[in-house]
Design an enzyme around this catalytic site. Structure first.
Site, PDB file in Angstrom:
ATOM      1  N   HIS A 179     -24.572   1.295  35.460  1.00 33.03           N
ATOM      2  CA  HIS A 179     -24.519   0.093  36.298  1.00 33.03           C
ATOM      3  C   HIS A 179     -25.950  -0.362  36.619  1.00 33.03           C
ATOM      4  O   HIS A 179     -26.270  -1.549  36.517  1.00 33.03           O
ATOM      5  CB  HIS A 179     -23.730   0.406  37.577  1.00 33.03           C
ATOM      6  CG  HIS A 179     -23.659  -0.716  38.558  1.00 33.03           C
ATOM      7  ND1 HIS A 179     -22.472  -1.348  38.872  1.00 33.03           N
ATOM      8  CD2 HIS A 179     -24.605  -1.323  39.320  1.00 33.03           C
ATOM      9  CE1 HIS A 179     -22.709  -2.290  39.778  1.00 33.03           C
ATOM     10  NE2 HIS A 179     -23.992  -2.288  40.067  1.00 33.03           N
ATOM     11  N   GLU A 180     -26.801   0.598  37.009  1.00 37.03           N
ATOM     12  CA  GLU A 180     -28.179   0.249  37.382  1.00 37.03           C
ATOM     13  C   GLU A 180     -28.993  -0.211  36.180  1.00 37.03           C
ATOM     14  O   GLU A 180     -29.760  -1.180  36.281  1.00 37.03           O
ATOM     15  CB  GLU A 180     -28.861   1.434  38.076  1.00 37.03           C
ATOM     16  CG  GLU A 180     -28.219   1.807  39.412  1.00 37.03           C
ATOM     17  CD  GLU A 180     -28.043   0.631  40.358  1.00 37.03           C
ATOM     18  OE1 GLU A 180     -28.984  -0.170  40.515  1.00 37.03           O
ATOM     19  OE2 GLU A 180     -26.951   0.499  40.934  1.00 37.03           O
TER      20      GLU A 180
END
Length: 184
Positions: A154-155
């Protein structure tokens, strides 16, 4: 101190841009930003401080989310006892390999830069091998699985201008293939 007021929201062009690589040695400003990003995550996971400063809980915060388009993210994934399971500042992270098996969180994903609920499964690789650098430029290779792997993907998406809902099946948000396990 970073608060929700410092986090840019969906629609800001920085969130859709590919962030620039960080060069070493890092500047004092970049190191301070790294410290501030991790401090936000620590504060956001502390119920008293989160309430005091009106913080939404987060397990990751990428530099582009505070309008700094560099390839750096803070990750703080707690275990079931709220102890750090994976806590690092990842500079120039790269996924070296990923599993064929996919995983998605049963409750879906959220994002500090997205103020709305976006229902649906977000399929991600269940296991990844990650190369990243610390603030001193030391290289690390880490194997992650399940939730920490999902958080890091996600990051890293933030560093590439991708938001979590880009992965959701548009026609059937809760449809995943037989190769995807639902976690949690």
């Amino acid at each position: 101190m970073i608060t929700m007021d410092n986090i840019i929201r969906e629609g800001n062009p920085t969130l859709r841009a590919r962030a620039k690589a960080v060069s070493f040695p890092m500047s004092d400003d970049q190191k301070q930003l790294a410290h501030d990003m991790m401090e936000f995550l620590e504060n956001s996971q502390n119920p008293e401080l989160a309430e005091k400063y009106k913080l939404r809980a987060g397990v990751g915060l990428a530099a582009p989310q505070v309008d700094v388009s560099i390839r750096m993210t803070a990750v703080l994934v707690p275990d079931e006892n709220d102890e750090p399971l994976f806590k690092h500042i990842l500079v120039n992270p790269t996924i070296l390999s990923e599993s064929v098996k996919m995983a998605a969180l049963s409750e879906g994903e959220g994002c500090l830069s997205v103020d709305r609920e976006v229902p649906g499964y977000v399929p991600r690789h269940d296991r990844i091998t990650l190369r990243w650098y610390d603030l001193d430029g030391n290289k690390h290779i880490t194997k992650l699985r399940d939730y920490p792997a999902i958080v890091c993907q996600h990051e890293i998406d933030h560093l590439n201008g991708i938001l979590f809902f880009d992965h959701i099946n548009k026609k059937n948000p809760f449809n995943v293939d037989e190769n995807t396990v639902i976690l949690g």
